[in-house]
Structure formats: C-alpha cells, structure tokens
Design an enzyme around this catalytic site. Structure first.
Site, PDB file in Angstrom:
ATOM      1  N   ASP A  20       0.864  -1.186   0.000  1.00  0.00           N
ATOM      2  CA  ASP A  20       0.000   0.000   0.000  1.00  0.00           C
ATOM      3  C   ASP A  20       0.900   1.236   0.000  1.00  0.00           C
ATOM      4  OD1 ASP A  20      -3.206   0.551   1.168  1.00  0.00           O
ATOM      5  OD2 ASP A  20      -1.770   2.204   1.020  1.00  0.00           O
ATOM      6  N   ILE A  21       0.575   2.195  -0.859  1.00  0.00           N
ATOM      7  CA  ILE A  21       1.421   3.384  -1.036  1.00  0.00           C
ATOM      8  C   ILE A  21       1.292   4.355   0.149  1.00  0.00           C
ATOM      9  CG2 ILE A  21      -0.199   4.886  -2.309  1.00  0.00           C
ATOM     10  CD1 ILE A  21       3.434   4.163  -3.280  1.00  0.00           C
ATOM     11  N   GLU A  41     -12.332   3.570  -1.244  1.00  0.00           N
ATOM     12  CA  GLU A  41     -11.524   4.434  -2.105  1.00  0.00           C
ATOM     13  C   GLU A  41     -11.338   3.817  -3.497  1.00  0.00           C
ATOM     14  OE1 GLU A  41      -7.711   5.610  -0.326  1.00  0.00           O
ATOM     15  OE2 GLU A  41      -6.882   5.813  -2.340  1.00  0.00           O
ATOM     16  N   HIS A  96     -10.197  -5.882  -2.673  1.00  0.00           N
ATOM     17  CA  HIS A  96      -8.834  -6.096  -2.183  1.00  0.00           C
ATOM     18  C   HIS A  96      -8.854  -6.322  -0.679  1.00  0.00           C
ATOM     19  CE1 HIS A  96      -9.689  -1.754  -2.176  1.00  0.00           C
ATOM     20  NE2 HIS A  96      -8.941  -1.676  -1.088  1.00  0.00           N
ATOM     21  N   HIS A 119      -6.673  -5.858   2.754  1.00  0.00           N
ATOM     22  CA  HIS A 119      -5.550  -5.166   3.394  1.00  0.00           C
ATOM     23  C   HIS A 119      -4.928  -6.125   4.404  1.00  0.00           C
ATOM     24  CE1 HIS A 119      -6.582  -0.827   2.422  1.00  0.00           C
ATOM     25  NE2 HIS A 119      -7.782  -1.354   2.246  1.00  0.00           N
TER      26      HIS A 119
HETATM   27  P1  AMP Z   1      -9.931   1.249   0.282  1.00  0.00           P
HETATM   28  O1  AMP Z   1     -10.495   1.242  -1.135  1.00  0.00           O
HETATM   29  O2  AMP Z   1     -10.682   2.208   1.163  1.00  0.00           O
HETATM   30  O3  AMP Z   1      -9.832  -0.131   0.855  1.00  0.00           O
HETATM   31  O4  AMP Z   1      -8.461   1.841   0.216  1.00  0.00           O
HETATM   32  C1  AMP Z   1      -7.644   1.695  -0.922  1.00  0.00           C
HETATM   33  C2  AMP Z   1      -6.189   1.580  -0.498  1.00  0.00           C
HETATM   34  O5  AMP Z   1      -5.414   1.561  -1.692  1.00  0.00           O
HETATM   35  C3  AMP Z   1      -5.656   2.721   0.375  1.00  0.00           C
HETATM   36  O6  AMP Z   1      -5.069   2.184   1.554  1.00  0.00           O
HETATM   37  C4  AMP Z   1      -4.624   3.417  -0.529  1.00  0.00           C
HETATM   38  O7  AMP Z   1      -3.512   3.909   0.190  1.00  0.00           O
HETATM   39  C5  AMP Z   1      -4.241   2.301  -1.478  1.00  0.00           C
HETATM   40  N1  AMP Z   1      -3.796   2.783  -2.787  1.00  0.00           N
HETATM   41  C6  AMP Z   1      -4.427   3.651  -3.604  1.00  0.00           C
HETATM   42  N2  AMP Z   1      -3.714   3.851  -4.734  1.00  0.00           N
HETATM   43  C7  AMP Z   1      -2.600   3.083  -4.615  1.00  0.00           C
HETATM   44  C8  AMP Z   1      -1.462   2.855  -5.454  1.00  0.00           C
HETATM   45  N3  AMP Z   1      -1.329   3.455  -6.631  1.00  0.00           N
HETATM   46  N4  AMP Z   1      -0.508   1.995  -5.012  1.00  0.00           N
HETATM   47  C9  AMP Z   1      -0.630   1.384  -3.808  1.00  0.00           C
HETATM   48  N5  AMP Z   1      -1.682   1.558  -2.987  1.00  0.00           N
HETATM   49  C10 AMP Z   1      -2.651   2.394  -3.378  1.00  0.00           C
END
Ligand code: AMP
Length: 129
Positions: A29-30, A88, A93, A95
């Site tokens: 995760d970024i 988001e 996915h 975590h």
């Molecule tokens: P959520 O959809 O709420 O489960 O969160 C999406 C997750 O994806 C967040 O923790 C972001 O930090 C992560 N994220 C979003 N864009 C990227 C990316 N380009 N590379 C890695 N992680 C990402």
C-alpha cells in the site's frame, strides 16, 4: 474505465510488487498504516469482495494467507491484521497490516516510507515467500 488496481496489475502504473500468480496480485500500500501494509487483489476487476464467485473468493483468502505468513516472518509485529474496505478503490482487495497496536487498524494511523524503504521491504518480504 479500468480501476487503478487493474492498471497496476497490467503494469501501466508502477507499484511495489510483492507477488502474483495466475489470478491474484499483491503489492505494498502506497499510504501504509504500518510498515509492510500490503494489498492482495484478484486480477479480475470486481468491486465488492462478497460479489466474487466462491472459487475466486476462497483463492483470494488462500493467496492472502501466504502473503500474510511472509509478512509475519519479515516485519517485527504481534500479528497480521486483515481488513476489507473498498471505499476508495472499487476493485476488491484485502488489506494485510502488520500490527503491534490496535491503532494501526484505523486508517488515520499512517507511516511515511522512502522509496528505498519500500524497495527493501519488497526484497525482504519476497525472500520469506
Ligand atoms: P480502500 O479502497 O478504502 O480499501 O483503500 C484503498 C487503499 O489503496 C488505500 O489504503 C490506498 O492507500 C491504497 N492505494 C491507492 N492507490 C494506490 C497505489 N497506486 N498503489 C498502492 N496503494 C494504493
């Protein structure tokens, strides 16, 4: 339009890749809650986890379990926490978050890592896969 995770899987956007197989992809995760925070994603773009067909859902859990074992070997932590949100990025996915305290499961707890720290994490986690 493809999700940002589909673009990552297709190599159109860079990521700190941990592993992939035919159906799943794992990367750091970024914006991590804790060092080693990893996302496990089905390559098939489906928004909601519980909309995955059973085989894919079970496969994602099996894939996540392997990644979690490597994380636990690599990162000093009490255990690996798992959560699914998706508010988001509308591409299912999991975590995986190395935990030492409950606060790390809240998405207000963030750590900042340099490119070199991300790259070292990738190498160390991959060595434990
Ligand atoms: P959520 O959809 O709420 O489960 O969160 C999406 C997750 O994806 C967040 O923790 C972001 O930090 C992560 N994220 C979003 N864009 C990227 C990316 N380009 N590379 C890695 N992680 C990402």
């Amino acid at each position: 339009m493809s999700s940002i995770f589909t673009k990552i899987i297709n190599g159109e956007i860079p990521c700190y890749k941990i592993a992939e197989d035919e159906n799943f992809f794992a990367f750091l995760d970024i914006n991590p809650n804790a060092k080693g925070h990893t996302l496990c994603v089905p390559k098939k773009e489906i928004d909601k986890l519980f909309d995955l067909e059973d085989d894919l859902y079970i496969g994602l859990m099996q894939f996540s379990k392997k990644i979690a074992a490597a994380l636990e070997k690599t990162i000093p932590c009490d255990r690996i926490g798992m959560t699914v949100i998706g508010l988001e990025v509308p591409h299912a996915h999991v975590h995986l978050i190395p935990l030492n305290e409950m606060g790390e499961m809240t998405f207000r707890h963030k750590v900042s890592l340099t490119k070199e720290e991300f790259e070292t994490l990738v190498k160390n986690i991959q060595a434990n896969l």
